[in-house]
Scaffold this motif. Structure first.
Motif: not given
Length: 398
Positions: A286-287, A201
């Motif tokens: 996204t994280k 990520d």
């Protein structure tokens, strides 16, 4: 390699003398025997005792010193030198040499030596840019002297511009290059080094412990021995070796593309990089947040095998691979050598003391396509690189 070479280090008066102390330390650390000649003005900045202590030899300062003349003499100093370095070299010293003036121990010894001379100018930017000084530099270059250009930056005099003495490590690299045999002249050597990173990520990635030190040592030594070197490097914290063309990459696919793009020009390929075998099947935009589950599943897909692809398209090139193993070292290395159509593989057991990742040493075995195996003792990685290039030079008929 500077080991057992005799180097005369000339030191002129200037604020950069403090860097000459570190230069001496690095030369001695590399195994060189260093004799220091200081001008009178150099002694105003750093005492001769400092250089004497680090070199293990008396410092020479006076042309007419009966004790020094009896022990070694300026002619003996000139004759025994494998290399002469003057760092810092002042505008005064450069002017004297260009005009053929030999009025002190340093200039007299320089005029008498037949060894290669490396001058490292350091001075105020206005002095450096002065037309008379530039003319003097041109005279010396034309006479076969080697000059290492000063760097730009803030100078001790308060001016900013070109005139800083380069870092001692850079000077050592230039010095080593002047003394290396140019037995790889005409070769174009493609080297890969370091790890690759495969993103999970925007925050996390898959990688390994490779520092790139082995690959960079090979690239540096090959360039010093006359080869054109193209270094495809993963993310590392190592300065690019002098004179080496570097292509920076991050992922395994980027490394593959860079290797294939430069393959046609290469006569030798040395794959020292630790390339990730797998990458995440999908990279999150996204994280990824920590969930409530104790386990996380991360699907992986296999990366292309760069070394196998190079081996399959080897042509007349010599191809060298590396095998970092934890078990069945020779058996696994031999399988890799044969399956990937290599000429030589460098095998090391990373569980052995001093032979793992991110250390300065390595203990390796060379396995050749004809079945020969050479076992090397624990050596500094620069020495391993040297031994490997000796093998490559013989295989290439040098």
């Amino acid at each position: 390699m500077l080991k057992d070479k005799t180097i005369v280090l000339g030191v002129c008066g200037g604020i950069a003398v403090y860097k000459s102390v570190e230069l001496l330390r690095l030369l001695v650390k590399a195994g060189a025997k260093v004799h220091v000649i200081m001008t009178r003005s150099a002694g105003e900045f750093v005492a001769p005792l400092t250089f004497q202590t680090l070199s293990g030899h008396p410092v020479h300062t006076e042309l007419f010193n009966l004790l020094q003349e009896m022990e070694i003499g300026h002619i003996t100093l000139a004759d025994r030198a494998d290399l002469f370095i003057v760092a810092p070299a002042t505008a005064n010293l450069v002017g004297k040499l260009a005009g053929g003036i030999a009025d002190d121990l340093l200039t007299t010894t320089l005029m008498a030596t037949k060894a290669p001379v490396l001058l490292v100018p350091a001075m105020n930017v206005n002095m450096y840019e002065n037309q008379i000084y530039q003319r003097n530099e041109g005279i010396l270059r034309g006479a076969g002297y080697h000059l290492l250009e000063p760097e730009c930056g803030y100078l001790a005099c308060g001016w900013e511009g070109k005139g800083k003495m380069p870092a001692p490590a850079t000077i050592v690299e230039h010095a080593a290059a002047l003394l290396e045999p140019k037995d790889l002249l005409g070769e174009t050597i493609l080297v890969t080094a370091g790890p690759t990173r495969e993103a999970i990520d925007p925050v996390r990635y898959i990688s390994n412990h490779s520092s790139g030190k082995m690959g960079y040592a090979i690239a540096r030594a090959a360039q010093q021995r006359g080869a054109r070197v193209i270094l495809v490097s993963g993310p590392v914290a190592i300065p690019v070796p002098l004179g080496v063309e570097v292509v920076n990459v991050v992922t395994a696919e980027e490394m593959r593309q860079a290797v294939l793009a430069h393959l046609e020009a290469a006569t030798v390929v040395i794959k020292a990089a630790a390339v990730a075998d797998y990458r995440p099947a999908q990279v999150s935009a996204t994280k990824i947040k920590k969930g409530s589950d104790d386990l996380m599943t991360l699907p992986l897909i296999k990366n292309a095998d760069i070394l196998a692809e190079v081996g399959a398209n080897k042509g007349g090139r010599l191809v060298v691979g590396f095998a970092a193993e934890t078990t069945d070292l020779l058996e696994n290395a031999r399988k890799k050598l044969l399956s990937k159509n290599l000429d030589l593989i460098v095998a090391n057991d990373i569980t052995e003391a001093g032979a793992g990742f991110d250390v300065e040493t390595n203990r390796v075995r060379f396995l050749l396509a004809d079945g020969e195996v050479e076992n090397l003792p624990l050596l500094d990685k620069s020495e391993v690189a040297w031994r490997l290039l000796d093998r490559i030079a013989r295989l290439r008929g040098h």
